[in-house]
Design an enzyme around this catalytic site. Structure first.
Site, short mmCIF file in Angstrom:
data_model
loop_
_atom_site.label_atom_id
_atom_site.label_comp_id
_atom_site.label_asym_id
_atom_site.label_seq_id
_atom_site.Cartn_x
_atom_site.Cartn_y
_atom_site.Cartn_z
N ARG A 43 -26.37 25.18 17.82
CA ARG A 43 -25.85 24.67 16.65
C ARG A 43 -26.26 25.56 15.30
O ARG A 43 -27.27 26.42 15.42
CB ARG A 43 -26.34 23.30 16.13
CG ARG A 43 -27.48 22.94 16.05
CD ARG A 43 -28.37 22.99 14.62
NE ARG A 43 -29.67 22.91 14.61
CZ ARG A 43 -30.38 23.84 14.33
NH1 ARG A 43 -29.96 25.04 14.30
NH2 ARG A 43 -31.84 23.88 14.46
N GLU A 49 -32.54 21.10 5.84
CA GLU A 49 -33.70 21.77 6.52
C GLU A 49 -34.67 20.80 6.50
O GLU A 49 -35.28 20.64 5.53
CB GLU A 49 -33.91 23.19 6.02
CG GLU A 49 -33.98 24.18 7.40
CD GLU A 49 -32.72 24.05 8.30
OE1 GLU A 49 -32.70 23.44 9.21
OE2 GLU A 49 -31.78 24.79 7.57
N ASP A 52 -34.50 15.97 9.03
CA ASP A 52 -34.04 14.95 10.05
C ASP A 52 -35.31 14.10 10.30
O ASP A 52 -35.22 13.05 10.33
CB ASP A 52 -33.50 15.79 11.12
CG ASP A 52 -34.10 16.65 11.86
OD1 ASP A 52 -35.40 17.26 11.05
OD2 ASP A 52 -33.85 17.06 12.91
N GLY A 143 -33.41 29.91 15.89
CA GLY A 143 -33.24 29.13 15.08
C GLY A 143 -31.74 28.27 15.17
O GLY A 143 -31.24 27.57 14.27
N SER A 145 -31.10 26.52 18.13
CA SER A 145 -31.40 25.61 18.93
C SER A 145 -31.16 25.89 20.57
O SER A 145 -30.49 24.98 21.19
CB SER A 145 -30.43 24.50 18.59
OG SER A 145 -30.99 23.54 17.72
N SER A 146 -31.48 26.93 21.02
CA SER A 146 -31.32 27.38 22.22
C SER A 146 -32.12 26.42 23.30
O SER A 146 -31.66 26.10 24.08
CB SER A 146 -31.79 28.78 22.49
OG SER A 146 -33.23 29.05 22.23
N ASP A 190 -30.78 18.38 16.38
CA ASP A 190 -30.22 19.38 17.42
C ASP A 190 -29.53 18.78 18.53
O ASP A 190 -28.41 19.25 18.91
CB ASP A 190 -31.47 20.36 17.81
CG ASP A 190 -32.20 20.99 16.64
OD1 ASP A 190 -31.69 20.95 15.56
OD2 ASP A 190 -33.10 21.73 16.89
N ASN A 233 -40.81 30.55 17.75
CA ASN A 233 -40.73 29.38 18.92
C ASN A 233 -41.64 28.22 18.49
O ASN A 233 -42.77 28.18 18.13
CB ASN A 233 -41.55 29.88 20.41
CG ASN A 233 -41.43 28.83 21.10
OD1 ASN A 233 -41.50 27.70 21.12
ND2 ASN A 233 -41.02 29.43 22.60
N LYS A 234 -40.83 27.30 18.25
CA LYS A 234 -41.20 25.97 17.60
C LYS A 234 -42.45 25.39 18.34
O LYS A 234 -43.74 24.95 17.84
CB LYS A 234 -40.27 24.97 17.44
CG LYS A 234 -39.41 24.84 16.02
CD LYS A 234 -38.69 23.50 15.75
CE LYS A 234 -37.70 23.31 16.69
NZ LYS A 234 -36.70 22.58 16.50
#
Length: 458
Positions: A43, A49, A52, A143, A145-146, A190, A233-234
């Site tokens: 997405r 940003e 959520d 960024g 959403s993989s 996401d 990487n989050k």
């Protein structure tokens, strides 16, 4: 099957080159053919940003880039995972003992998050074994959403292989919770858009209860994604989870200062709801309650009247225990102002005034400035890319996704699209060999795509 469950479509593989290729690789890998295929899209978040997880609505759309998994249910209690990309190593594990290592955000752990979420939801002691081959077209750590698309696709695969059904909303909520097994305290945008997306429309996604409303984007503009080629990487970095905690602490301090039951309050939206005031009024309250200087843990403990031990065990997450200072004023200011921009964006899309594109562009630009200065989730390359996009003809441009790298999204008048793409390529990608090598998959116009579904060979 519930009508609000993800669709199952019969397809002629001859007309689907990607599925056909995946089937051939699957057969050469496992010696038998897949029984079904599942896809979940990535997405792009147009605006909203880092809000959520604070309880506020966001405005994403699905993109055509996705995770596609070919699946064969088998009679063993083993899941075997393979990837068409040789950089991602094969993995197999017994269904009896699913272990997700939080310290290593490797690709198969995201699959296991989705699998475990469905298993726990139904309380299944034994799961059907599976051979799975994954093909992903979403650039990783960009960024877009993989990782959440992989969790969602794995949830849908596990559900289908075990003959269960759930609505899209239930699946989105399960996958949001289960991604936390890997240590990411996400808010649910996401996973929700991956399941609830529909072709041709962006969505306003609201939480508790989860719901999605169509947002028709203006016809005279294209949305262009440009990857900064800086990876973030989050799950591997603490920035993201520190921001989640700063918002939680801001919630507690605002609640306490207003005489609310602060121990029960978790999200900044809870404070607004309890006080029954507007977002504008919340911004005034933020100015009154917080000082702009960072707060030490000691000061936070004093404000809340608790010990350092209580703060660490009752409020802070495992991976933010050692943080010593928190910026509360800046984070709260971003969240309440960004929440207002999302509603304004939706309103402009609905009312479609003559200057709609101009007005939406201004909101995107304000959003980027707030992300950069108040939330501090940008990076020099993203700021440079946003400037280049604006100089190349975009009306609005901002970072999208968690930030600290990854992509920008720009709104470009349709008649300027080709010159825009040429200019950005010249000014950003051709300046570095590394970026130029990635450019083909890094700069593209995108339209709102459809959500997660299952394909069966007709």
């Amino acid at each position: 099957m519930a009508s609000d469950a993800p669709a199952t479509l019969p397809v002629q593989l001859a007309e689907q080159p990607r599925l056909l290729k995946l089937k051939k690789i699957f057969i050469s890998k496992f010696g038998s053919a897949p029984k079904f295929y599942a896809r979940a899209p990535g997405r792009v978040n147009l605006i909203g940003e880092h809000i959520d997880y604070c309880g506020y609505a966001v405005l994403p759309m699905a993109i055509e880039q996705d995770i596609l998994i070919a699946v064969e249910p088998v009679n063993t209690e083993v899941v075997q995972l393979a990837n068409t990309n040789p950089l991602y190593l094969d993995f197999s594990t017994s269904m009896k003992n699913i272990h997700i290592n939080k310290t290593k955000p490797v690709w198969h752990n995201y699959f296991l998050c989705g699998l475990k979420g469905v298993q726990e939801h139904f309380g299944l002691n034994s799961l059907t074994g599976m051979n799975c081959l994954l093909d992903g077209t979403i650039p990783p750590s960009s960024g877009l959403s993989s990782s959440s698309a992989l969790v969602c696709c794995a949830g849908l695969v596990t559900l289908t292989a075990n003959g269960k059904t759930l609505s899209k909303v239930e699946l989105a909520e399960i996958c949001t919770k289960s991604e936390r097994y890997i240590g990411t305290e996400g808010g649910g945008m996401d996973q929700s858009i991956s399941f609830l997306a529909e072709e041709g429309t962006a969505k306003l996604i609201e939480f508790s209860p989860l719901r999605a409303t169509d947002v028709r984007l203006p016809s005279g503009a294209a949305f262009v994604i440009a990857n900064s080629c800086v990876k973030m990487n989050k799950a591997a970095t603490s920035h993201y989870n520190i921001r989640v905690m700063e918002c939680r602490l801001a919630t507690k301090l605002l609640s306490k200062s207003k005489g609310l039951e602060w121990k029960k309050m978790l999200k900044l939206q809870d404070v607004q709801a309890k006080l029954g005031v507007s977002l504008k009024e919340m911004l005034t309250i933020v100015e009154e309650v917080f000082h702009p200087e960072p707060y030490s843990v000691e000061e936070i403990c004093t404000c809340l009247g608790i010990s350092l031990e209580e703060l660490r065990t009752q409020i802070l997450s495992q991976n933010t225990q050692d943080v010593t200072i928190f910026k509360l004023y800046q984070r709260a200011k971003h969240v309440y102002s960004e929440a207002g921009r999302v509603l304004e964006f939706k309103k402009i899309c609905s009312e479609a005034p003559a200057r709609a594109i101009q007005l939406l562009g201004e909101l995107m630009n304000q959003s980027h400035i707030s992300c950069r200065d108040m939330y501090e989730c940008s990076c020099p390359e993203l700021d440079q890319l946003v400037d280049i996009c604006l100089q190349s003809g975009a009306i609005g441009s901002r970072l999208t996704g968690a930030g600290w790298g990854g992509c920008t999204v720009s709104m470009v008048p349709s008649d300027k699209l080709s010159t825009f793409l040429t200019n950005v390529k010249e000014a950003y990608y051709k300046r570095s060999d590394q970026r130029l090598a990635l450019e083909k998959n890094s700069l593209f116009a995108t339209k709102p795509g459809g959500g997660a579904l299952v394909f069966l060979e007709a």
